[in-house]
Design a protein around this motif. Structure first.
Motif: not given
Length: 705
Positions: A332-336, A311-312, A325-330, A352-359
């Protein structure tokens, strides 16, 4: 030291010097070293006690848990009676009901240990270890302390302990266990491997990068043949990348060491660390030729490596083409992450979430890692993740807070020797400087970053330099220059593979092209954003893409796209992006003679830029607003009326004669933030000195809030 001194004046005076004398030791004692005077002071109270009492006290001091059960198991039920003289002397407290013991003064424990012989300590450590077969970590430590010579069986137990401690998130404790395991290992491959692992943890997790060359030299001395090349390659690559930033050498060494393995075991912790670091090298390199061999290498792992690494590699390495394709998995990882104790793992998922705005989604766990680092924990993980918090603050319009984090991050990098990671903070600082029109600061940072990155092959930093220059040029009205810089990150009409920063500068490229009259190039880039389904990655990118579509749309069709951008759920969470889109929208409306709507959007943009202190942007928006027949009253004026409430408070304190440090303490800010505000206050008041500021305030009418 403060806790151990417990208010003793002599201890407060003498302990710091003794601790400093021992700071070079690889394995410091768990008890604080006492000065001669302190030792004599406490020894005078212990010496008169019976030998059995002193022995019981020593076991309690070495055990350090306060559990009377260990004492009874080692010496029998009479051992509690042996403690009575110490209790009467008020050296300890014994709670028979709870079966607990506590030293009345923390330094009494240190004194009891200091008064003992090496043989006495080793005998009692062995006795303690024998009582805890169901506590493998504590047992391993006590066996290690009991050992008088290298012992591979104990070294194995202690390395297993280090692995468990590391998974619990205590990198500093894991490093200590691993170094002790290495000390107990006979010369040869295992000793070299353990020292190399310790070097890697020091470079990549605990912030002890300065120890890496010495540990690697010790590893080579222990194992001249280099039988375990992977461990040494990981440590050396970490040192090369984190220290000098030599991407090409680090990649060549680490890729070769992994690829040389006949079997790539996806459950081998050493290989997983090597793979993570190879991904990090590829990210900083920012070139397809570094990434392409990685796919084949990951395909050789059996079983597959942990999913977070895949994912990273996709979401951070090439988000424009591989993230969806890996955003749902990402997610989930963030949620944990809230239940994750390992700061290194939290940092990697947050990255892993920095450039896809999950900060923002990572904010809580990321802040916990920062707090852990501030308390003496995993400093490198703190450095890696604190810049993500600064990025989040930038996008959220909390620019002063972002600068505070950048200051702390730069200090940590300088203190611990991480010049490469320091540039990440310099970049965020410089982006804010560019947006605020601080030309000299922004340009100096961009030029220094580019000079440093070019000979080292750090493509990501070269892209950062262009991004700073692009935003700076946009604010200065140098649109052709801005276009050239933005196009150097990725060409118009194409989202370059393995160029993640292109997502952060997409709006810059389109806006620069439109304002430079290059509408064909702008339209091609908008088409590339839509073809790659970039809006599906995050709401912020949906806002940016819709706004970019509005910028390139012809008259009569642009309004729908701008309205769609502003209607994105939560668009107000990204005030700078939103205000730039409103500025462009308001301009188009004004040119179309829709003056009332133009004034509304231009006024909102102006207010946002004013709040952010984005001076060149507020000046541009103010000019457009006036051309549309609007104004913002006092905000258009100079003098005190142009200051924000916090700037006004700082100006008054400066006029009263307070220093930046005193103002910072009074307003709970950093001196750097006060200095930044003054830099913004002076031109608003038309002054250049503190004396001029005082005179300007004295000539102003009081402001009514």
């Amino acid at each position: 030291m403060l806790a151990e001194a417990a208010g003793n004046p002599l201890a407060l005076l003498e302990l710091p010097a003794r601790v400093a004398d021992r700071s070079h030791e690889r394995q410091p004692s768990p008890a604080l070293p006492l000065s001669q005077r302190l030792e004599h002071l406490f020894a005078a109270r212990v010496d008169p006690l019976p030998a059995a009492t002193r022995r019981a006290l020593l076991l309690a001091a070495l055990d350090a848990t306060g559990d009377l059960g260990i004492l009874v198991a080692a010496f029998g039920s009479n051992a509690i009676d042996d403690l009575a003289p110490a209790e009467r002397a008020q050296l300890i407290r014994v709670n028979g009901e709870r079966r607990r013991l506590a030293f009345r003064h923390p330094l009494m424990r240190s004194a009891v240990i200091a008064m003992s012989t090496d043989q006495q300590r080793r005998d009692l450590h062995a006795a303690i270890a024998a009582q805890m077969p169901d506590q493998p970590d504590r047992r391993a430590w006590h066996l290690a302390e009991a050992a008088a010579a290298p012992d591979e069986s104990i070294a194995v137990l202690l390395e297993q302990t280090a692995d468990r401690i590391l998974r619990r998130g205590d990198a500093v404790g894991a490093l200590s266990a691993l170094l002790r395991a290495a000390d107990l290992t006979p010369a040869g491959r295992d000793r070299g491997r353990r020292l190399a692992r310790a070097a890697y943890i020091g470079a990549e997790v605990t912030g002890d990068i300065g120890s890496v060359p010495r540990l690697l030299a010790d590893a080579h001395h222990a194992d001249p043949g280099g039988a375990d090349a992977l461990a040494a390659a990981v440590a050396t690559s970490a040192y090369l990348l984190n220290g000098e930033g030599d991407v090409n050498a680090a990649h060549r060494m680490l890729f070769g060491a992994i690829a040389a393995r006949e079997v790539l075991d996806g459950e081998d912790d050493g290989l997983i660390e090597a793979l993570w670091f190879l991904i990090a090298i590829c990210v900083f390199g920012g070139r397809a030729e570094l990434w392409q061999p990685l796919d084949g290498l990951m395909g050789r792992f059996r079983p597959a490596p942990p999913r977070y690494l895949t994912v990273l590699a996709k979401a951070f390495g090439d988000p424009a083409h591989q993230a969806l394709p890996v955003l749902d998995e990402l997610d989930g990882l963030i949620g944990g992450l809230s239940q994750e104790p390992d700061p290194a793992y939290v940092a990697r998922v947050a990255i892993a979430g920095a450039y896809v705005d999950r900060q923002r989604a990572c904010r809580g766990p990321a802040q916990a890692v920062v707090d852990h680092g501030r308390e003496g924990g995993a400093v490198t993980s703190q450095i890696q993740i604190e810049v993500i918090l600064a990025n989040d603050d930038f996008f959220a319009g909390q620019w002063d807070e972002a600068l505070e984090l950048c200051d702390e991050g730069k200090r940590l990098c300088e203190l611990h020797g991480y010049p490469l990671l320091r540039w990440l903070y310099v970049h965020q600082d410089a982006v804010i400087a560019a947006a605020r029109g601080r030309t000299e600061r922004a340009r100096a940072a961009a030029e220094a970053m580019t000079r440093w990155a070019a000979p080292r092959g750090v493509g990501l930093l070269r892209a950062y330099g262009h991004g700073i220059e692009a935003l700076l040029s946009l604010g200065r009205g140098k649109y052709q220059e801005a276009f050239v810089h933005a196009s150097s990150i990725t060409p118009p009409g194409k989202l370059q593979s393995y160029a993640p920063y292109a997502l952060w500068t997409a709006l810059d490229l389109v806006e620069a092209a439109v304002r430079a009259g290059l509408r064909t190039e702008a339209a091609r880039h908008v088409a590339a954003l839509r073809d790659a389904d970039i809006p599906a990655i995050s709401p912020r990118l949906a806002l940016v893409t819709a706004g970019a579509v509005g910028m390139v749309s012809p008259d009569g069709r642009f309004a729908d796209h701008f309205e769609a951008a502003l209607a994105v759920a939560g668009a107000e969470r990204w005030p700078f992006d939103r205000a730039r889109i409103q500025l462009s929208y308001g301009q188009r409306l004004r040119h179309g003679r829709a003056m009332a709507d133009a004034r509304r959007h231009l006024g909102d943009a102006f207010d946002t830029f004013q709040r952010l202190d984005a001076t060149p942007w507020s000046a541009f928006a103010g000019k457009e607003l006036r051309a549309a027949g609007g104004s913002r009253g006092k905000l258009q004026a100079g003098g005190i009326a142009a200051l924000t409430p916090q700037q006004r408070e700082i100006a008054k304190l400066v006029a009263a004669g307070l220093t930046n440090k005193q103002i910072a303490e009074r307003l709970f800010l950093s001196p750097r933030t006060v200095s930044t505000h003054l830099y913004q206050i002076y031109p608003k008041l038309g002054v250049t000195t503190r004396a001029g500021l005082r005179d300007a305030l004295s000539n102003e009418e009081p402001i009514t809030e």
